[in-house]
Design a protein around this motif. Structure first.
Motif, PDB file in Angstrom:
ATOM      1  N   UNK A 243      14.065  10.640   1.690  1.00 58.09           N
ATOM      2  CA  UNK A 243      15.286  10.059   1.105  1.00 58.09           C
ATOM      3  C   UNK A 243      15.251   8.542   1.250  1.00 58.09           C
ATOM      4  N   UNK A 244      14.820   8.067   2.426  1.00 57.93           N
ATOM      5  CA  UNK A 244      14.697   6.633   2.646  1.00 57.93           C
ATOM      6  C   UNK A 244      13.695   6.002   1.693  1.00 57.93           C
ATOM      7  N   UNK A 245      12.577   6.668   1.463  1.00 56.98           N
ATOM      8  CA  UNK A 245      11.564   6.167   0.524  1.00 56.98           C
ATOM      9  C   UNK A 245      12.145   6.091  -0.889  1.00 56.98           C
ATOM     10  N   UNK A 246      12.885   7.125  -1.280  1.00 62.23           N
ATOM     11  CA  UNK A 246      13.514   7.130  -2.602  1.00 62.23           C
ATOM     12  C   UNK A 246      14.454   5.929  -2.758  1.00 62.23           C
ATOM     13  N   UNK A 247      15.285   5.680  -1.736  1.00 63.78           N
ATOM     14  CA  UNK A 247      16.218   4.548  -1.790  1.00 63.78           C
ATOM     15  C   UNK A 247      15.460   3.223  -1.829  1.00 63.78           C
ATOM     16  N   UNK A 248      14.354   3.141  -1.097  1.00 61.36           N
ATOM     17  CA  UNK A 248      13.532   1.931  -1.077  1.00 61.36           C
ATOM     18  C   UNK A 248      12.891   1.689  -2.437  1.00 61.36           C
ATOM     19  N   UNK A 249      12.305   2.719  -3.014  1.00 64.52           N
ATOM     20  CA  UNK A 249      11.613   2.570  -4.297  1.00 64.52           C
ATOM     21  C   UNK A 249      12.583   2.266  -5.441  1.00 64.52           C
ATOM     22  N   UNK A 250      13.844   2.618  -5.258  1.00 65.66           N
ATOM     23  CA  UNK A 250      14.838   2.363  -6.299  1.00 65.66           C
ATOM     24  C   UNK A 250      15.683   1.125  -6.012  1.00 65.66           C
ATOM     25  N   UNK A 251      15.275   0.335  -5.037  1.00 70.17           N
ATOM     26  CA  UNK A 251      15.902  -0.956  -4.790  1.00 70.17           C
ATOM     27  C   UNK A 251      17.164  -0.928  -3.964  1.00 70.17           C
ATOM     28  N   UNK A 252      17.541   0.247  -3.443  1.00 66.37           N
ATOM     29  CA  UNK A 252      18.742   0.328  -2.612  1.00 66.37           C
ATOM     30  C   UNK A 252      18.481  -0.210  -1.208  1.00 66.37           C
ATOM     31  N   UNK A 253      17.293   0.021  -0.714  1.00 68.96           N
ATOM     32  CA  UNK A 253      16.889  -0.488   0.600  1.00 68.96           C
ATOM     33  C   UNK A 253      15.792  -1.531   0.396  1.00 68.96           C
ATOM     34  N   UNK A 254      15.953  -2.683   1.037  1.00 64.81           N
ATOM     35  CA  UNK A 254      14.930  -3.721   1.012  1.00 64.81           C
ATOM     36  C   UNK A 254      14.439  -3.954   2.433  1.00 64.81           C
ATOM     37  N   UNK A 255      13.138  -4.083   2.588  1.00 62.69           N
ATOM     38  CA  UNK A 255      12.532  -4.231   3.905  1.00 62.69           C
ATOM     39  C   UNK A 255      12.101  -5.669   4.127  1.00 62.69           C
TER      40      UNK A 255
ATOM     41  N   UNK B 196      20.508   0.664   6.932  1.00 64.85           N
ATOM     42  CA  UNK B 196      19.444   0.003   6.182  1.00 64.85           C
ATOM     43  C   UNK B 196      19.916  -0.408   4.786  1.00 64.85           C
ATOM     44  N   UNK B 197      20.898   0.302   4.254  1.00 63.50           N
ATOM     45  CA  UNK B 197      21.486  -0.083   2.973  1.00 63.50           C
ATOM     46  C   UNK B 197      22.320  -1.352   3.096  1.00 63.50           C
ATOM     47  N   UNK B 198      22.864  -1.570   4.291  1.00 64.10           N
ATOM     48  CA  UNK B 198      23.794  -2.686   4.509  1.00 64.10           C
ATOM     49  C   UNK B 198      23.098  -3.995   4.872  1.00 64.10           C
TER      50      UNK B 198
ATOM     51  N   UNK C 232       0.829  -1.200   0.000  1.00 60.22           N
ATOM     52  CA  UNK C 232       0.000   0.000   0.000  1.00 60.22           C
ATOM     53  C   UNK C 232       0.870   1.259   0.000  1.00 60.22           C
ATOM     54  N   UNK C 233       1.906   1.265   0.858  1.00 57.68           N
ATOM     55  CA  UNK C 233       2.797   2.418   0.897  1.00 57.68           C
ATOM     56  C   UNK C 233       3.609   2.540  -0.397  1.00 57.68           C
ATOM     57  N   UNK C 234       3.945   1.395  -0.975  1.00 53.43           N
ATOM     58  CA  UNK C 234       4.698   1.405  -2.236  1.00 53.43           C
ATOM     59  C   UNK C 234       3.937   2.177  -3.315  1.00 53.43           C
ATOM     60  N   UNK C 235       2.624   2.093  -3.280  1.00 49.15           N
ATOM     61  CA  UNK C 235       1.793   2.716  -4.304  1.00 49.15           C
ATOM     62  C   UNK C 235       1.516   4.199  -4.036  1.00 49.15           C
ATOM     63  N   UNK C 236       1.980   4.717  -2.898  1.00 49.80           N
ATOM     64  CA  UNK C 236       1.812   6.152  -2.626  1.00 49.80           C
ATOM     65  C   UNK C 236       2.501   6.966  -3.722  1.00 49.80           C
ATOM     66  N   UNK C 237       1.859   8.046  -4.122  1.00 51.00           N
ATOM     67  CA  UNK C 237       2.514   9.008  -5.014  1.00 51.00           C
ATOM     68  C   UNK C 237       3.466   9.871  -4.190  1.00 51.00           C
ATOM     69  N   UNK C 238       4.352  10.617  -4.853  1.00 44.77           N
ATOM     70  CA  UNK C 238       5.283  11.467  -4.112  1.00 44.77           C
ATOM     71  C   UNK C 238       4.572  12.568  -3.319  1.00 44.77           C
ATOM     72  N   UNK C 239       3.531  13.212  -3.870  1.00 43.96           N
ATOM     73  CA  UNK C 239       2.795  14.170  -3.033  1.00 43.96           C
ATOM     74  C   UNK C 239       2.200  13.520  -1.792  1.00 43.96           C
ATOM     75  N   UNK C 240       1.709  12.299  -1.921  1.00 44.06           N
ATOM     76  CA  UNK C 240       1.181  11.582  -0.756  1.00 44.06           C
ATOM     77  C   UNK C 240       2.289  11.305   0.257  1.00 44.06           C
ATOM     78  N   UNK C 241       3.464  10.941  -0.231  1.00 43.02           N
ATOM     79  CA  UNK C 241       4.581  10.683   0.671  1.00 43.02           C
ATOM     80  C   UNK C 241       5.013  11.954   1.411  1.00 43.02           C
ATOM     81  N   UNK C 242       5.028  13.072   0.717  1.00 44.85           N
ATOM     82  CA  UNK C 242       5.405  14.339   1.355  1.00 44.85           C
ATOM     83  C   UNK C 242       4.434  14.658   2.492  1.00 44.85           C
ATOM     84  N   UNK C 243       3.144  14.536   2.213  1.00 41.62           N
ATOM     85  CA  UNK C 243       2.130  14.823   3.235  1.00 41.62           C
ATOM     86  C   UNK C 243       2.238  13.820   4.385  1.00 41.62           C
ATOM     87  N   UNK C 244       2.401  12.541   4.040  1.00 37.86           N
ATOM     88  CA  UNK C 244       2.493  11.502   5.072  1.00 37.86           C
ATOM     89  C   UNK C 244       3.706  11.718   5.969  1.00 37.86           C
ATOM     90  N   UNK C 245       4.850  12.028   5.376  1.00 41.79           N
ATOM     91  CA  UNK C 245       6.071  12.199   6.177  1.00 41.79           C
ATOM     92  C   UNK C 245       5.960  13.406   7.098  1.00 41.79           C
TER      93      UNK C 245
END
Length: 240
Positions: A82-94, A168-170, A14-27
């Motif tokens: 920044x963490x969301x950006x790294x997550x969405x681009x595959x740098x961080x895996x949860x 989180x990257x490691x 669900x969070x993955x599908x957030x748009x960037x404006x939604x992420x800004x408001x949520x954060x």
């Protein structure tokens, strides 16, 4: 995958599908709520704790500190983005593990590793040039108040956040482990900046970074650079 893991994966999706404006408001909203929670916790403990103040008076609350504390909320929101950006681009895996043992070990690892990173970061912040430009504002609070935790230079706030992102990257920490750690971090920071000792005196022997431990750092800036524990201060000779 059991039901709980399926539900957790559903929330992550669900969070993955957030748009960037939604992420800004949520954060912004989530970090503002955490800010208000910290203030509320501080005031609650201060009003209900019967222990004597560590220092005679709390540091006065000023308008400049209030605005700086709000800017800290904005900086924390930026770190989240920044963490969301790294997550969405595959740098961080949860991870989605539900194992109590694994979650406990991950939380302990985060606490000890972040404590070590923050020790060196905090020590570096006390180098004369850095202290004058960045960290000195925080130490205007020789005594503390409910905003002290958030009275930080933006570089400090972002620096602390980036250290967390590097960890989180490691390693693929579980979402639950990360959430527990962040909750402990906020509560510990709030308690650490009380003007009343929260922990029993016996906790010193267990290497816990108590309220008095951090209060003494505000009184003697050459000692007690740790946050959650006194381990690194004892190891490197800066414990008081």
């Amino acid at each position: 995958m059991n039901f709980n893991e399926t539900a957790l994966s559903g929330y992550i999706n669900m969070f993955w599908q957030f748009s960037w404006p939604q992420w800004v408001v949520f954060s912004l909203i989530s970090n503002l709520l955490l800010y208000l929670f910290s203030i509320g916790l501080y005031v609650f403990i201060d009003k209900t704790c019967r222990k004597s103040p560590l220092q005679e008076k709390d540091h006065p609350v000023s308008a400049s500190d209030f605005y700086l504390s709000l800017f800290t909320v904005v900086c924390n929101s930026l770190v989240m983005l920044i963490g969301v950006f790294l997550w969405k681009n595959g740098w961080i895996e949860l991870g989605t593990t539900q194992s109590g043992m694994k979650i406990s070990l991950e939380v302990i690892a985060l606490l000890l590793l972040m404590d070590l990173c923050m020790y060196f970061f905090h020590y570096a912040a006390h180098l004369p040039f850095v202290y004058k430009m960045i960290h000195g504002k925080h130490h205007e609070h020789v005594s503390t108040n409910y905003l002290s935790l958030f009275v930080l230079h933006p570089f400090e706030t972002i620096g602390f956040g980036l250290m967390m992102l590097v960890l989180l990257l490691c390693y693929n920490f579980s979402v639950i482990s990360i959430s527990i750690y962040l909750s402990i971090n906020l509560i510990w920071g709030t308690i650490g900046h009380l003007n009343r000792e929260f922990f029993p005196a016996s906790f010193d022997r267990f290497f816990v970074g108590t309220t008095r431990f951090h209060n003494r750092h505000h009184l003697d800036e050459t000692k007690n650079f740790g946050f959650y524990t006194s381990i690194w201060d004892r190891l490197f000779g800066t414990y008081k």
